[in-house]
Enzyme design. Structure first.
Site, PDB file in Angstrom:
ATOM      1  N   SER A 153       0.774  -1.262  -0.573  1.00 62.45           N
ATOM      2  CA  SER A 153      -0.011  -0.263   0.104  1.00 62.45           C
ATOM      3  C   SER A 153       0.854   0.958   0.192  1.00 62.45           C
ATOM      4  O   SER A 153       1.859   1.282   0.725  1.00 62.45           O
ATOM      5  CB  SER A 153      -0.775   0.320   1.438  1.00 62.45           C
ATOM      6  OG  SER A 153      -1.672   0.969   1.523  1.00 62.45           O
ATOM      7  N   CYS A 178      -0.969   4.112  12.447  1.00 64.76           N
ATOM      8  CA  CYS A 178      -1.171   6.205  12.160  1.00 64.76           C
ATOM      9  C   CYS A 178      -1.658   6.409  13.514  1.00 64.76           C
ATOM     10  O   CYS A 178      -1.542   6.142  14.401  1.00 64.76           O
ATOM     11  CB  CYS A 178      -2.375   6.225  11.837  1.00 64.76           C
ATOM     12  SG  CYS A 178      -1.979   5.771   9.600  1.00 64.76           S
ATOM     13  N   GLY A 213       8.955  -5.159   3.599  1.00 58.26           N
ATOM     14  CA  GLY A 213      10.251  -3.580   4.540  1.00 58.26           C
ATOM     15  C   GLY A 213      11.251  -3.931   3.405  1.00 58.26           C
ATOM     16  O   GLY A 213      12.138  -5.381   3.693  1.00 58.26           O
ATOM     17  N   GLY A 214      11.998  -3.450   3.117  1.00 53.41           N
ATOM     18  CA  GLY A 214      13.505  -3.871   1.981  1.00 53.41           C
ATOM     19  C   GLY A 214      12.879  -4.724   1.030  1.00 53.41           C
ATOM     20  O   GLY A 214      14.021  -5.267   0.085  1.00 53.41           O
ATOM     21  N   GLY A 226       7.614  -3.161  -1.502  1.00 53.81           N
ATOM     22  CA  GLY A 226       7.394  -1.550  -1.481  1.00 53.81           C
ATOM     23  C   GLY A 226       8.210  -0.219  -2.288  1.00 53.81           C
ATOM     24  O   GLY A 226       7.670  -0.418  -3.574  1.00 53.81           O
ATOM     25  N   LEU A 262      -1.110  10.446   4.582  1.00 55.60           N
ATOM     26  CA  LEU A 262      -2.167   9.378   3.928  1.00 55.60           C
ATOM     27  C   LEU A 262      -2.874   9.772   3.395  1.00 55.60           C
ATOM     28  O   LEU A 262      -4.552  10.491   2.728  1.00 55.60           O
ATOM     29  CB  LEU A 262      -3.252   8.599   5.289  1.00 55.60           C
ATOM     30  CG  LEU A 262      -2.515   8.173   6.083  1.00 55.60           C
ATOM     31  CD1 LEU A 262      -2.994   7.994   7.109  1.00 55.60           C
ATOM     32  CD2 LEU A 262      -2.335   6.454   4.985  1.00 55.60           C
ATOM     33  N   ALA A 298       6.671  10.602   3.617  1.00 55.66           N
ATOM     34  CA  ALA A 298       5.685  11.637   4.711  1.00 55.66           C
ATOM     35  C   ALA A 298       4.651  12.354   4.126  1.00 55.66           C
ATOM     36  O   ALA A 298       3.935  13.326   4.567  1.00 55.66           O
ATOM     37  CB  ALA A 298       6.360  12.490   5.902  1.00 55.66           C
TER      38      ALA A 298
END
Length: 303
Positions: free
Chosen positions: A21, A131, A244-245, A266, A73, A70
């Site tokens: 996502s 979040c 992750g990675g 991602g 969302l 950053a």
């Protein structure tokens, strides 16, 4: 012929590769690069109850072996996603999709998940508890076992489809939080979300990102992700999606050996829009090289 199929929380997938996502939009952004039906599935852009503009710019900072974002969302809100994005997606993606949901209160999560649960094309609800909880003094739901469990229970109470809780790595004990979610009824766990990072512009003597800090992702976080996937998969009895990675077929296999049933890709999508296609195409040869006939056989083989 290598069998790449896996079953994630009851959802049968042709292969374990899932764009994460926030790196694949709602699919439209990538459909002109290749036929995205080759994917196992994909997790669409983080969706909230109401539309969000996101954080001020700049939102992205490059790092060695990674990036910080950053975005905040930014999304059109759940009702717009249901009215506009899902019907458009159905025209070119013919598999079940993973709906990624974020919120700022327990009620937000329950409301958004209840609506998406009714959508035929949604196969799994991926609940992002990383979040800020503005009703709890800014604390993240995902850093406290009780809060993560509360969200899990609330979502499970209003849904029928599998619920996968996406956890933050910015914690001391990831296992305690994962187990709390499992005990509250979670059907699966996704980890890791981004690590908290920061860059400084030394000429301006100011943070590079307007938000000052953001989520650090990319190759550099892979060993942390593998470690947490291993820990959680050994401690819990529900499936884990590793994230992750991940940027190569070898990474996918390593993550699965650590305990992942499916593997999300991602930041690599933002560097190379063909990343997932190339990983899927390379998986059979990598499996053959390692003597793997059925990829599901390697899930959690590392003791």
């Amino acid at each position: 012929m290598v069998d790449l199929s896996v079953n994630l929380c009851g959802m049968q997938m042709d292969n374990p590769v899932v764009p994460a996502s926030g790196t694949f939009g709602f699919g439209r952004e990538f459909k002109d690069f290749y036929d995205i039906n080759i994917l196992g599935s994909f997790s669409f852009k983080g969706t909230t109850r109401d539309a969000r503009f996101g954080n001020p710019t700049p939102r992205i900072a490059e790092c060695k072996n990674g990036m910080i974002n950053a975005v905040g969302l930014q999304n059109p809100g759940v009702e717009s996603v249901i009215k506009n994005e899902l019907p458009a997606l159905k025209q070119f993606f013919h598999k079940k999709v993973i709906a990624n949901v974020s919120g700022f209160s327990v009620e937000d999560y329950a409301y958004t998940c209840a609506l998406l649960d009714k959508e035929e094309q949604v196969g799994i609800l991926e609940v992002n508890v990383s979040c800020p909880n503005v009703h709890g003094g800014g604390m993240s739901f995902g850093t406290d076992p009780a809060c993560a469990a509360e969200v899990t229970r609330a979502v499970k109470a209003v849904t029928t489809k599998p619920v996968v809780i996406k956890l933050s790595p910015n914690v001391t004990d990831i296992v305690a939080i994962a187990k709390a979610c499992e005990e509250a009824g979670a059907d699966g766990i996704c980890l890791i979300n981004t690590l908290l990072g920061m860059r400084i512009d030394t000429k301006r003597r100011q943070p590079v990102i307007a938000n000052k800090m953001g989520g650090f992702s990319g190759d550099a976080v892979f060993p942390v992700a593998v470690r947490m996937v291993y820990q959680v998969s050994k401690a819990c009895n529900i499936p884990v999606m590793g994230c992750g990675g991940v940027s190569t077929a070898a990474d996918v296999i390593e993550m699965m050996m650590a305990g992942a049933t499916a593997v999300q890709v991602g930041a690599a999508n933002l560097v190379n829009p063909y990343a997932c296609k190339e990983i899927i195409e390379a998986l059979p040869a990598e499996c053959e090289r390692l003597g793997i006939e059925k990829i599901s056989d390697i899930i959690g083989v590392v003791e």
